[in-house]
Scaffold this active site. Sequence first.
Site, PDB file in Angstrom:
ATOM      1  N   ASP A  11      21.681  11.980  30.130  1.00 27.26           N
ATOM      2  CA  ASP A  11      20.981  10.819  29.585  1.00 27.26           C
ATOM      3  C   ASP A  11      20.801  11.009  28.087  1.00 27.26           C
ATOM      4  O   ASP A  11      20.597  12.127  27.608  1.00 27.26           O
ATOM      5  CB  ASP A  11      19.626  10.613  30.271  1.00 27.26           C
ATOM      6  CG  ASP A  11      18.639  11.740  29.999  1.00 27.26           C
ATOM      7  OD1 ASP A  11      17.677  11.524  29.240  1.00 27.26           O
ATOM      8  OD2 ASP A  11      18.830  12.848  30.551  1.00 27.26           O
ATOM      9  N   SER A  12      20.910   9.929  27.347  1.00 24.30           N
ATOM     10  CA  SER A  12      20.724   9.915  25.900  1.00 24.30           C
ATOM     11  C   SER A  12      21.692  10.900  25.246  1.00 24.30           C
ATOM     12  O   SER A  12      22.899  10.815  25.456  1.00 24.30           O
ATOM     13  CB  SER A  12      19.261  10.206  25.567  1.00 24.30           C
ATOM     14  OG  SER A  12      18.961   9.878  24.243  1.00 24.30           O
ATOM     15  N   ALA A  13      21.195  11.876  24.465  1.00 20.79           N
ATOM     16  CA  ALA A  13      22.096  12.841  23.855  1.00 20.79           C
ATOM     17  C   ALA A  13      22.839  13.657  24.903  1.00 20.79           C
ATOM     18  O   ALA A  13      23.983  14.083  24.678  1.00 20.79           O
ATOM     19  CB  ALA A  13      21.311  13.771  22.929  1.00 20.79           C
TER      20      ALA A  13
END
Length: 319
Positions: free
Chosen positions: A163-165
């Site tokens: 998730d995200s980075a």
Amino acid sequence: MSVHPDLSAFLELAEFGRLTGKSQPLHALPLAQGRGDFERTSQILDPNPPGDITVRTVQLPTRDGSVLEGRLYRLAASADQVLPTILYFHGGGYVVGSLDSHDSVCRRLALSGEFAVLAPAYRLAPEFPFPTAVHDALDSVSALKAQAGQLHLDPQRLVVAGDSAGATLAAVLAITAANHPADIALKPVAQLLFYPVTDMSTERTSHRTYAEGYLLESETLEWFYQHYANAAARQDWRASPLLAPLAAAQAPAYISLAQYDPLFDEGMAYAEALASGETVVALGVERGLSHDFLRMGGIVASVDDIYRRALQWAVTTAG
């Protein structure tokens, strides 16, 4: 759709804390305090994650002689089964986040018993700037391959995820397998990308539209990026996968975006770029939700269904 009512109440509390000076956004805090505050949000967002999961600590060697800690999650009833693996990288802008902050996410991904989940504690910036996290991700694949037998994992059914980075790291692994196969130990059969960072090099409309008030703030994004990558690094496809030449079809991708997220536009652009390069893409937009929704299992009832849909797709795709 307006903000989900379960999330809206939480956002109002967060805004009240900010107005009264009881809380501040990450980018306004000293690094150590920001990391601590991010860890503590896990106890608020999902205080009672699934318990019927076995968690094993593993050691993942890296190319520079360091050893990363990893956690292997699996449903207790599947302890002796050889399972396909979700290699999961936590979010946090390469600066915050840990195995603890995303423990609930990994437990929920392992709950169905269809997959084991291996989560590496890749090293964070600013102590370890770009491209250390990328190297750690690649080295985690190598370690998985080497230890698959003793860990009862099927190395031929690898799903890269995050998730995200962390989703960016998963995307980089998928690109590497497609464009530079000699550089990665295993070829993933699928990728699960939740609200990924795909282009650090430019600002888009969603960065301005959802700049403040939806948990992740655009100023916080820039704070993360300043710690992780200089101007030249932001143009590198390993930091900004949208800038990669996407000529070769990659492992099928499940891309899940949040409606109220500064990263929304670049997530959409990435899904379109993959599809134009003949990668099979399943795109979903979680209406009414913000960035970090995977960690909201304790406050937003519909999050359970997000996991169910993603895992159902992964089971079908991984075979």
